[in-house]
Write an enzyme that holds these catalytic residues in place. Structure first.
Site, mmCIF file in Angstrom:
data_model
loop_
_atom_site.group_PDB
_atom_site.id
_atom_site.type_symbol
_atom_site.label_atom_id
_atom_site.label_comp_id
_atom_site.label_asym_id
_atom_site.label_seq_id
_atom_site.Cartn_x
_atom_site.Cartn_y
_atom_site.Cartn_z
ATOM 1 N N CYS A 109 0.858 -1.182 0.000
ATOM 2 C CA CYS A 109 0.000 0.000 0.000
ATOM 3 C C CYS A 109 0.895 1.233 0.000
ATOM 4 O O CYS A 109 1.913 1.272 0.695
ATOM 5 C CB CYS A 109 -0.874 -0.055 1.259
ATOM 6 S SG CYS A 109 -1.454 1.552 1.819
ATOM 7 N N CYS A 154 -7.501 1.335 0.747
ATOM 8 C CA CYS A 154 -7.708 0.801 2.103
ATOM 9 C C CYS A 154 -8.029 1.937 3.080
ATOM 10 O O CYS A 154 -7.979 3.115 2.723
ATOM 11 C CB CYS A 154 -6.472 0.026 2.552
ATOM 12 S SG CYS A 154 -5.078 1.093 2.980
ATOM 13 N N ASN A 175 11.480 0.769 -8.448
ATOM 14 C CA ASN A 175 11.400 0.361 -9.855
ATOM 15 C C ASN A 175 10.004 0.630 -10.387
ATOM 16 O O ASN A 175 9.021 0.179 -9.790
ATOM 17 C CB ASN A 175 11.687 -1.139 -10.009
ATOM 18 C CG ASN A 175 11.851 -1.544 -11.465
ATOM 19 O OD1 ASN A 175 12.816 -1.166 -12.110
ATOM 20 N ND2 ASN A 175 10.893 -2.285 -11.987
ATOM 21 N N GLU A 176 9.919 1.370 -11.469
ATOM 22 C CA GLU A 176 8.623 1.625 -12.112
ATOM 23 C C GLU A 176 7.513 1.809 -11.078
ATOM 24 O O GLU A 176 6.527 1.053 -11.052
ATOM 25 C CB GLU A 176 8.266 0.500 -13.088
ATOM 26 C CG GLU A 176 9.188 0.450 -14.281
ATOM 27 C CD GLU A 176 8.697 -0.463 -15.396
ATOM 28 O OE1 GLU A 176 7.833 -1.326 -15.124
ATOM 29 O OE2 GLU A 176 9.172 -0.320 -16.528
ATOM 30 N N GLU A 196 9.375 -14.042 -15.706
ATOM 31 C CA GLU A 196 9.982 -13.361 -16.862
ATOM 32 C C GLU A 196 11.014 -14.225 -17.585
ATOM 33 O O GLU A 196 11.882 -13.714 -18.289
ATOM 34 C CB GLU A 196 10.593 -12.037 -16.399
ATOM 35 C CG GLU A 196 9.498 -11.085 -15.914
ATOM 36 C CD GLU A 196 9.990 -9.694 -15.565
ATOM 37 O OE1 GLU A 196 11.081 -9.577 -15.002
ATOM 38 O OE2 GLU A 196 9.262 -8.736 -15.849
ATOM 39 N N LYS A 197 10.892 -15.564 -17.426
ATOM 40 C CA LYS A 197 11.927 -16.420 -18.016
ATOM 41 C C LYS A 197 11.916 -16.400 -19.541
ATOM 42 O O LYS A 197 12.913 -16.718 -20.165
ATOM 43 C CB LYS A 197 11.845 -17.851 -17.475
ATOM 44 C CG LYS A 197 10.521 -18.554 -17.670
ATOM 45 C CD LYS A 197 10.564 -19.917 -16.972
ATOM 46 C CE LYS A 197 9.206 -20.582 -16.979
ATOM 47 N NZ LYS A 197 8.170 -19.801 -16.214
ATOM 48 N N PHE A 198 10.808 -15.982 -20.151
ATOM 49 C CA PHE A 198 10.792 -15.885 -21.617
ATOM 50 C C PHE A 198 11.048 -14.468 -22.118
ATOM 51 O O PHE A 198 10.855 -14.164 -23.291
ATOM 52 C CB PHE A 198 9.476 -16.434 -22.178
ATOM 53 C CG PHE A 198 9.379 -17.929 -22.042
ATOM 54 C CD1 PHE A 198 10.261 -18.761 -22.733
ATOM 55 C CD2 PHE A 198 8.445 -18.511 -21.196
ATOM 56 C CE1 PHE A 198 10.196 -20.137 -22.590
ATOM 57 C CE2 PHE A 198 8.368 -19.882 -21.050
ATOM 58 C CZ PHE A 198 9.249 -20.704 -21.745
ATOM 59 N N HIS A 199 11.446 -13.582 -21.211
ATOM 60 C CA HIS A 199 11.778 -12.212 -21.633
ATOM 61 C C HIS A 199 13.170 -12.211 -22.250
ATOM 62 O O HIS A 199 14.079 -12.879 -21.762
ATOM 63 C CB HIS A 199 11.741 -11.279 -20.420
ATOM 64 C CG HIS A 199 11.664 -9.828 -20.784
ATOM 65 N ND1 HIS A 199 12.720 -9.146 -21.344
ATOM 66 C CD2 HIS A 199 10.653 -8.931 -20.666
ATOM 67 C CE1 HIS A 199 12.355 -7.886 -21.551
ATOM 68 N NE2 HIS A 199 11.108 -7.732 -21.151
ATOM 69 N N GLU A 202 15.608 0.864 -19.752
ATOM 70 C CA GLU A 202 15.194 -0.495 -20.123
ATOM 71 C C GLU A 202 14.559 -0.506 -21.506
ATOM 72 O O GLU A 202 13.758 0.377 -21.842
ATOM 73 C CB GLU A 202 14.124 -1.034 -19.164
ATOM 74 C CG GLU A 202 14.596 -1.418 -17.805
ATOM 75 C CD GLU A 202 13.437 -2.005 -16.983
ATOM 76 O OE1 GLU A 202 12.522 -2.618 -17.577
ATOM 77 O OE2 GLU A 202 13.430 -1.813 -15.768
ATOM 78 N N CYS A 207 -4.251 3.032 -3.718
ATOM 79 C CA CYS A 207 -4.723 2.054 -2.740
ATOM 80 C C CYS A 207 -5.943 2.631 -2.043
ATOM 81 O O CYS A 207 -5.943 3.800 -1.663
ATOM 82 C CB CYS A 207 -3.624 1.739 -1.737
ATOM 83 S SG CYS A 207 -4.210 0.614 -0.449
HETATM 84 C C1 GLA Z 1 9.622 -3.435 -16.620
HETATM 85 C C2 GLA Z 1 10.301 -3.720 -15.301
HETATM 86 C C3 GLA Z 1 11.282 -4.844 -15.369
HETATM 87 C C4 GLA Z 1 10.745 -5.978 -16.206
HETATM 88 C C5 GLA Z 1 10.389 -5.454 -17.568
HETATM 89 C C6 GLA Z 1 9.888 -6.513 -18.503
HETATM 90 O O1 GLA Z 1 10.258 -2.510 -17.386
HETATM 91 O O2 GLA Z 1 10.940 -2.590 -14.768
HETATM 92 O O3 GLA Z 1 11.535 -5.279 -14.048
HETATM 93 O O4 GLA Z 1 9.621 -6.510 -15.587
HETATM 94 O O5 GLA Z 1 9.363 -4.512 -17.434
HETATM 95 O O6 GLA Z 1 9.581 -5.990 -19.761
#
Ligand code: GLA
Length: 643
Positions: free
Chosen positions: A118, A163, A152-153, A357-360, A309, A161
């Site tokens: 939250c 609540c 991160n993001e 995210e193993k297929f990223h 990224e 939220c």
């Molecule tokens: C975002 C996140 C990362 C990852 C990528 C995948 O940008 O910051 O941790 O999850 O997406 O595309």
């Protein structure tokens, strides 16, 4: 503000997210060897490593991070060191179930994915602050530390939220904004539908309601939630600046991300960073990527920014994850550099073996680096960028500013409007697309920007406008600027109350017209406009019924009861000129119209190039122009410089 020292160096930095905690240490040694081979010199380290750094509350393990930082440093790789607060370990929710986020429907979002906290949770804030303090104290003098990567993001999964703790925080925020209940009742227009509040405790977030919630309540909720995200960021920045006042701080933005007012936010960090994932199967992907890049540069008023990224190949989170074609990763990376990025980075360094995210895509794919197309391309680019260091000290040249404003975006897209098909992205794309195609580089500008830097200001939509901004726009044109304003602008004030006196009240003098009625079109409906030179064009989505009050019609509708009345107008105002576009023109006609307006404003395309060839200019401090010519087409193209 501290100096962005590492981005001011004559160097284009290269690298990506690095998650060594997912691998045994013998893999780390291979990693650093491969990083050197690929020209990698910067990694975002440990973004999701909280559970690894603090396996149980108050029990810390920094040994592995010490070792990997030393190893990276020994191989010439710097760290954009993460504060690791993006995903709390399971123990946080186990001990503090109230720290979990709740949706507008009252549904709790549980741990097991990421970002399950939250925005107003005391427990989250206390534990996150403790971790950041220890990280800052421990690594403040580490020679590998180039910048701090905060969280991160923010908001990517949980941007609000609902609540009870959040409801209390909302009330406190409202008290600070309005002071008295009378002021709130006025701003929220609570005379409508018996909504008058008699006590602060009666006020709630806009939780799921029987029908449309109060519009100003919704708008304030967006402002509040955006401020809450920024406050979490500031909590970390305040700690980091105490220990490392000279080290730049950044958090990765997601381009045109609606929940957070990135312009407001950018003033709180040293460097803007972008995560960008255009869909290679989308024919507008290159333009979208360009727009995200332009936004990232503009949020920092032209300073170098970080491409934090992108994927080298494919993502994993769309239903169908189409690969970037050979060469496309390099092309889109260069597009970012052309538009002011001084880093080219990826998610992620090594493809994960497990997890969601193993297929990223990754720089080091599952198949390894031998005979790997992806590896060949990323290592070639990393080495190529090492040659381009001097570029880093130039700035992008733009004569046109496109005004965007988060508050107006939020208000525009709330419910109960003349047409919910009028959206921020549509309005933006309608104006940005033709300018991009004509190689007219645009900055984005905001209500607090200096408009005088631009020959032309484009305002795709400014549904909500405050008095000060309206006055500044008028002054800009009066002083000789050119403005082009799209429909449904200047309609409400900051409380989302209609500005009475004929639409668009604050711009009537500037535009020399009055909009008497809006005529939104049904899905599939269209109309036609005829220009003053006889050319005709289709239009759809919206029509304004316009009376001229000094302006000249450049085009008039041909159909409906307002046939013959203006659709596009021009008005001389002071030393400048203001244009108004009261419908959505077909793309080609929109391009021609914007070309005509640019020409009149003295904004010329710097090149003659076939469609699909993108040209951008960066200029050195000595005034030398560096041209980026990016061919998005499969075949060779010829470009003629016109300047
Ligand atoms: C975002 C996140 C990362 C990852 C990528 C995948 O940008 O910051 O941790 O999850 O997406 O595309």
């Amino acid at each position: 503000m501290t100096s962005n020292h590492f981005l001011d160096q004559p160097r284009i930095w290269y690298g990506g997210d690095y998650n060594p905690e997912q691998w045994p240490e013998e893999v780390w040694r291979e990693d650093v060897r491969l990083m050197q081979a690929a020209g990698v010199n910067l990694v975002s380290l440990g973004i999701f490593s909280w559970a690894w750094l603090e396996p149980q509350p108050g029990q810390y393990d920094f040994g592995w991070l010490d070792r990997i930082l030393d190893l990276l440093h020994a191989h010439g790789v710097h760290a954009c060191l993460a504060t690791a607060t993006a995903s709390p370990p399971p123990w946080l929710a186990h001990r503090h179930p109230e720290s979990l986020p709740v949706t507008a429907d009252g549904v709790t979002l549980w741990p097991g994915g990421r970002q399950a906290y939250c925005l107003h949770s005391e427990a989250y804030m206390q534990h996150a602050s403790a971790l950041v303090t220890l990280l800052a104290a421990r690594y403040k003098e580490h020679p590998a530390l180039a910048a701090w990567h905060i969280n991160n993001e923010y908001g990517c999964h949980v941007s609000e939220c609902f609540c009870d703790v959040s409801a209390a925080a909302f009330r406190t925020w409202l008290q600070a904004r309005y002071g008295t209940l009378d002021a709130l009742n006025h701003a929220w227009g609570t005379a409508f539908w018996s909504q008058r509040y008699g006590q602060w405790a009666e006020i709630n977030p806009p939780r799921r309601a029987p029908t449309f919630a109060n519009p100003t309540q919704q708008l304030d909720w967006r402002r509040f939630s955006s401020d809450s995200l920024i406050a979490l960021h500031d909590m970390e920045v305040e700690i980091l600046r105490r220990f490392t006042p000279q080290t730049p701080v950044t958090t990765n933005f997601m381009g045109f991300f609606k929940p957070a007012d990135y312009r407001k936010w950018a003033h709180h960090e040293d460097t803007v960073s972008l995560d960008t994932y255009p869909d290679p199967s989308d024919s507008f992907a290159a333009a979208q990527n360009a727009a995200q890049c332009d936004l990232s540069r503009s949020l920092g008023d032209g300073k170098p920014w970080m491409l934090m990224e992108q994927t080298p190949s494919a993502v994993n989170w769309r239903p169908r994850n189409v690969l970037k074609q050979p060469g496309q990763m390099r092309l889109w990376s260069m597009q970012a550099v052309a538009r002011g990025a001084n880093t080219v980075m990826f998610f992620q360094w090594r493809a994960a073996k497990a997890g969601a995210e193993k297929f990223h895509g990754a720089l080091v794919p599952h198949v390894g680096v031998e005979n790997s197309r992806v590896w060949r391309e990323v290592s070639a680019l990393g080495n190529e960028l090492q040659e381009l260091g001097p570029l880093a000290q130039s700035r992008v040249v733009a004569d046109v500013g496109i005004l965007v404003d988060w508050q107006s975006w939020w208000a525009l897209e709330q419910d109960s409007k003349p047409s919910t098909a009028v959206t921020f992205y549509d309005r933006l794309a309608t104006f940005y697309g033709p300018l991009y195609a004509a190689n007219l580089t645009t900055d984005f500008v905001f209500t607090d920007s200096d408009f005088a830097n631009y020959k032309l200001l484009v305002i795709p939509n400014l549904y909500l406008v405050d008095d000060a901004t309206a006055a500044r726009l008028e002054a800009y044109v009066a002083a000789g600027g050119t403005a082009v304003i799209g429909f449904f602008s200047g309609i409400v004030d900051e409380n989302e109350h209609i500005r009475l006196g004929g639409y668009p009240a604050p711009f009537r003098k500037l535009l020399g017209l009055r909009v008497e009625e809006f005529a939104p079109m049904a899905e599939g409906e269209s109309n036609t406009v005829r220009f003053d030179d006889g050319a005709t064009a289709a239009c759809d989505l919206w029509a304004d019924v316009i009376d001229l009050e000094g302006a000249t019609a450049l085009a008039a509708f041909t159909g409906n009861f307002f046939a013959g009345q203006p659709a596009v107008t021009e008005h001389a105002f002071g030393q400048g000129r203001a244009y108004y576009i009261g419908t959505r023109l077909a793309a080609e006609a929109m391009g021609a119209l914007l070309g005509r307006i640019c020409h009149a404003a003295g904004v010329m395309p710097p090149v003659s190039a076939p469609p699909g060839v993108e040209v951008v200019r960066r200029r050195t401090a000595e005034g030398r122009d560096l041209w980026f010519v990016l061919n998005h087409r499969p075949e060779l193209a010829t470009v003629t410089l016109l300047v």
